[in-house]
Design an enzyme around this catalytic site. Structure first.
Site, PDB file in Angstrom:
ATOM      1  N   LYS A  20      60.232  -7.378  -0.005  1.00 55.80           N
ATOM      2  CA  LYS A  20      59.307  -8.285   0.685  1.00 55.80           C
ATOM      3  C   LYS A  20      57.906  -7.662   0.774  1.00 55.80           C
ATOM      4  O   LYS A  20      57.681  -6.582   0.269  1.00 55.80           O
ATOM      5  CB  LYS A  20      59.869  -8.634   2.071  1.00 55.80           C
TER       6      LYS A  20
HETATM    7  C1  LIG Z   1      65.053 -11.785   2.454  1.00 53.89           C
HETATM    8  C2  LIG Z   1      65.345 -13.130   3.012  1.00 53.89           C
HETATM    9  C3  LIG Z   1      66.159 -13.319   4.136  1.00 53.89           C
HETATM   10  C4  LIG Z   1      66.972 -12.219   4.748  1.00 53.89           C
HETATM   11  O1  LIG Z   1      66.292 -11.096   5.094  1.00 53.89           O
HETATM   12  P1  LIG Z   1      67.052  -9.691   5.199  1.00 53.89           P
HETATM   13  O2  LIG Z   1      66.005  -8.802   5.798  1.00 53.89           O
HETATM   14  O3  LIG Z   1      67.458  -9.293   3.815  1.00 53.89           O
HETATM   15  O4  LIG Z   1      68.227  -9.859   6.094  1.00 53.89           O
HETATM   16  C5  LIG Z   1      66.286 -14.601   4.637  1.00 53.89           C
HETATM   17  N1  LIG Z   1      65.675 -15.649   4.074  1.00 53.89           N
HETATM   18  C6  LIG Z   1      64.918 -15.512   2.969  1.00 53.89           C
HETATM   19  C7  LIG Z   1      64.267 -16.722   2.391  1.00 53.89           C
HETATM   20  C8  LIG Z   1      64.742 -14.262   2.399  1.00 53.89           C
HETATM   21  O5  LIG Z   1      64.014 -14.133   1.297  1.00 53.89           O
END
Ligand SMILES: *Cc1c(COP(=O)(O)O)cnc(C)c1O
Length: 391
Positions: free
Chosen positions: A180
């Site tokens: 991210k």
């Molecule tokens: C990455 C992501 C999540 C989950 O996040 P984590 O930190 O991996 O638990 C949820 N929704 C979307 C759209 C994501 O890209």
């Protein structure tokens, strides 16, 4: 191999983490609140609650929204499974609405058709980093008394009509997974302007207990009360130190993501059969993902062949996402399947995600462009087997 996304850690980040690890408080300490305040101020949101992952943040937001047994929550299927799973964690029922064919963002018209008297909330997923069309979603939520939750995990730093994601919905969720925009290893945050929601969420991340450890220490009391069921969704102080350090670099990283996307746009605009997703004029895109659509009628190669050929060429493309309602768990539990969201299902067959991350070099970007262009336009089939022959 060029991955589709990856973190960027520098010496400042490592020093920030080490300093906390050498201090007394390595979990809930001053860095948690500092990171929360830092992100809330950057986005212009009133309150922020940091937790241990984006998934925990989604669950925490569902709790704050009051989702309970049998409540329906409308969401798009083009998302990570955690968006829908979080509804189930609270005993709710995910209801899938279709997406807009050009952007793959939640279609307000489709949302409208899914509303029943059990509907409690809508989750807008800012897919790839482009904000959903919030004006009609806010209007629908207001008209039906629904809570609007933004899954902004792709869209940290994105804007809609000059307003940042994080201020557009009742609750907005971010993830700090390494792919991210900024990372804490694992981590997440929920942003809101509603102090009651924030209070409930602080309790929820700490077992449903009303006063946290440091507050009890300050108040010189052993007394605490558990007033509702909660979880241990706390994030550590050293993760938040990393988050604070990463946040300083976010504006530059967003520029770099946009520049890479601009290079891709310029090249793919003129290649028949390869079409980037649509971007509305009223947004500033955050480009967590750069997604292209392949037109099978115009290309010699299909999506899975291109996927394999690019992997062989060292380019770690990916597919985001298999529509959630097509996963076996959802089919079996809720009887979902093909036909429920035809636009999402058709789009899924054609999409592929190209690498975008801030520490990607210009050379990497050129490699991706050249390989994608050559493979998608000149690959031929010999004996029924796709291959890249003699070019
Ligand atoms: C990455 C992501 C999540 C989950 O996040 P984590 O930190 O991996 O638990 C949820 N929704 C979307 C759209 C994501 O890209």
């Amino acid at each position: 191999m060029i991955p589709y996304g990856r973190q960027w850690l520098d010496e400042d980040d490592l020093a920030a983490v080490e300093a906390v690890l050498r201090s007394d408080l390595i979990t809930t300490g001053p860095k948690v609140a500092e990171f929360e305040r830092g992100l809330a101020d950057y986005l212009g949101a009133g309150e922020a609650v940091a937790v241990s992952s984006g998934t925990a943040a989604l669950h925490t937001a569902m709790y704050a929204a009051g989702i309970g047994q049998g409540d329906e929550v409308i969401l798009p299927p083009i998302t990570f499974v955690a968006t829908a799973n979080a509804v189930l964690f609270q005993g709710g029922r995910p209801v899938f609405a279709d997406v807009d064919p050009d952007t793959l963002l939640l279609s307000p018209e489709s949302v409208q058709t899914r509303i029943t008297d059990r509907t409690k909330a809508i989750v807008a997923v800012d897919y790839a980093g482009q904000p959903c069309d919030y004006d009609p979603l806010v209007e629908i939520a207001g008209r039906h008394g629904l809570i609007l939750i933004a899954d902004g995990c792709h869209a940290l730093g994105a804007e809609y009509k000059g307003r940042k994601v994080g201020t557009l919905a009742d609750l907005t969720v971010f993830s700090f997974h390494p792919v991210k925009h900024i990372t804490t290893g694992e981590g997440g945050m929920v942003l809101t302007d509603n102090p009651d929601f924030a209070e409930r969420m602080r309790r929820f991340r700490n077992h449903g207990i009303t006063a946290d450890y440091s507050r009890r220490g300050r108040q010189g009391t052993w007394f605490y009360e558990m007033v509702d069921i909660g979880y241990n969704y706390r994030i550590t102080d050293f993760q938040c130190a990393l988050g604070i350090s990463q946040l300083r670099k976010l504006p530059g990283w967003l520029e770099r993501r946009r520049a890479i996307a601009g290079c891709y746009d310029d090249h793919f605009r003129d290649i028949p059969g390869v079409e980037p997703l649509g971007v509305r004029p009223d947004v500033l895109h955050a480009y967590h993902l750069y997604v292209i659509r392949l037109d099978p009628e115009l290309l010699q190669i299909d999506r899975s062949e291109l996927f394999s050929a690019l992997h062989q060429a060292g380019i770690g493309v990916n597919v985001h996402y298999i529509p959630v309602h097509l996963h076996p768990f959802y089919r079996q539990r809720f009887g979902t399947g093909p036909g429920l969201c035809p636009v999402a299902e058709a789009a899924y067959e054609r999409i592929i995600t190209l690498p975008v991350f801030p520490c990607m070099s210009d050379m990497d970007v050129q490699d991706v462009i050249i390989a994608t262009e050559r493979l998608s336009t000149t690959m031929v089939r010999i004996d029924g087997k796709a291959g890249f022959y003699g070019v």
